[in-house]
Design an enzyme around this catalytic site. Structure first.
Site, PDB file in Angstrom:
ATOM      1  N   LEU A 188      -4.140  -1.387  -1.232  1.00  0.00           N
ATOM      2  CA  LEU A 188      -3.802  -2.698  -0.657  1.00  0.00           C
ATOM      3  C   LEU A 188      -5.013  -3.288   0.066  1.00  0.00           C
ATOM      4  CD1 LEU A 188      -1.763  -4.893   0.194  1.00  0.00           C
ATOM      5  CD2 LEU A 188      -1.076  -3.380   2.087  1.00  0.00           C
ATOM      6  N   TYR A 197       6.606  10.496   5.051  1.00  0.00           N
ATOM      7  CA  TYR A 197       6.081   9.126   4.961  1.00  0.00           C
ATOM      8  C   TYR A 197       7.144   8.129   5.424  1.00  0.00           C
ATOM      9  CZ  TYR A 197       4.600   4.842   2.520  1.00  0.00           C
ATOM     10  OH  TYR A 197       4.252   3.554   2.200  1.00  0.00           O
TER      11      TYR A 197
HETATM   12  C1  VAH Z   1       4.480   5.096  -2.229  1.00  0.00           C
HETATM   13  N1  VAH Z   1       3.443   3.029  -2.983  1.00  0.00           N
HETATM   14  O1  VAH Z   1       4.798   5.271  -3.409  1.00  0.00           O
HETATM   15  C2  VAH Z   1       4.084   3.675  -1.826  1.00  0.00           C
HETATM   16  C3  VAH Z   1       5.264   2.842  -1.401  1.00  0.00           C
HETATM   17  C4  VAH Z   1       7.689   2.265  -1.743  1.00  0.00           C
HETATM   18  C5  VAH Z   1       6.503   3.039  -2.271  1.00  0.00           C
HETATM   19  O2  VAH Z   1       5.593   3.025  -0.068  1.00  0.00           O
HETATM   20  O3  VAH Z   1       4.454   5.972  -1.382  1.00  0.00           O
END
Ligand code: VAH
Length: 320
Positions: A16, A145
């Site tokens: 990004l 995450y």
């Molecule tokens: C991921 N591209 O795959 C990121 C994103 C919703 C997916 O947060 O971890």
């Protein structure tokens, strides 16, 4: 922002960040953007604007950068993505959450006017409604995450309510672009599949053919961030992240969209541990509040994105 004020982007070397810096330079001018990344080799991407190697945990260094460049807006992108994040949960939490806290505290101390932070649809999980997920649905994240994104949203809201720090967040879905490669995400297949098609190589997909996920083409993702950051403060009624998406598709639908240009292209499916992550994420999200509050409106659907991706990848030649 005044002409003498500048914008700092952390984690600028990522998927990004590289595209965001490019657009910020075009909109505000190259001399008003400061790109930073913990990896000093990422400086190769930023020859037209200032680049500062920066570990956001070095808050004194961050303060010095903010002071020296008269930074008034910060886009804090530095993070480890979902799939890679599962390999070292403690480190992922430290980078993604403690890193955000370091930026919020420093921005508050240095009187930064606005902070952008990318949350994610990964805040939702198996007990969240996953079809057209509402803005205020249960945030039932099951990856480190996602958990860090839930906690981060709450901290951003706290800094706004307690200190008045104008932090603005978007819950990005999977991001797809042709200029930069993702790294360690669960949605990365949606970028890799286009590179394989242009190289004439069949593709092995780590998600099943019917795994539906919300996605966003990079030009729309960048447009959303700048639109959100430009909106008058009183328009921002959602301080945890706004749901947004541009489209929602499955690997099988992506294949069909690509086969309109590459009829011989084939995909094999070999789901791995990332299937479990994807199964706990929304298939699509309701982004009406973003539309109502600050005029969010994506331009690209799957077929329009496919045409644009393939055209640019053919022109630029794909990275191996
Ligand atoms: C991921 N591209 O795959 C990121 C994103 C919703 C997916 O947060 O971890």
């Amino acid at each position: 922002m005044k002409d003498t004020q500048r914008i700092l982007v952390t984690g600028a070397g990522g998927q990004l960040g590289q595209e965001l810096v490019r657009t910020l330079m075009a909109v505000f001018g190259e001399d008003r953007i400061v790109a930073s990344d913990i990896d000093r080799t990422k400086g190769i991407h930023f020859t037209q604007c200032a680049f500062e190697p920066l570990n956001v945990f070095s808050t004194e260094h961050m303060e010095t950068i903010i002071q020296h460049y008269n930074i008034k807006q910060v886009y804090h992108l530095a993070a480890i993505l979902s799939a890679l994040g599962e390999k070292d949960p403690t480190s992922t939490w430290q980078v993604n959450l403690d890193g955000l806290l370091a930026v919020l505290a420093t921005a508050q101390k240095m009187e930064v006017e606005r902070v952008f932070w990318p949350s994610s649809i990964a805040v939702f999980g198996t007990n969240s409604p996953l079809d057209n997920t509402p803005q205020y649905a249960l945030r039932d994240a099951r990856t480190v995450y996602g958990i860090a994104k839930v906690a981060g949203e709450l901290w951003c809201q706290y800094y706004f309510e307690r200190y008045g720090l104008d932090v603005r967040c978007l819950r990005y879905p999977g991001l797809i672009g042709y200029r930069s490669l993702p790294g360690g995400g669960t949605t990365d297949y949606a970028v890799d599949i286009y590179h394989h098609a242009v190289k004439g190589e069949n593709f092995t997909c780590y998600l099943g053919p019917d795994t539906r996920l919300p996605m966003l083409y990079m030009p729309d993702a960048i447009k959303a961030a700048l639109q959100l950051m430009k909106a008058p403060r009183e328009k921002i009624k959602v301080r945890p992240g706004y749901n947004i998406q541009g489209m929602s598709f499955t690997p099988a639908e992506a294949l069909r969209s690509i086969q309109r240009f590459y009829p011989e292209f084939r995909v094999e499916y070999a789901p791995d541990q990332r299937q479990l992550i994807a199964d706990g994420w929304p298939k699509a999200v309701d982004d009406e509040m973003a539309f109502n509050d600050w005029g969010w409106e994506p331009k690209y659907d799957l077929d329009f994105m496919t045409e644009d991706m393939l055209t640019h990848l053919m022109e630029k030649g794909v990275e191996s």
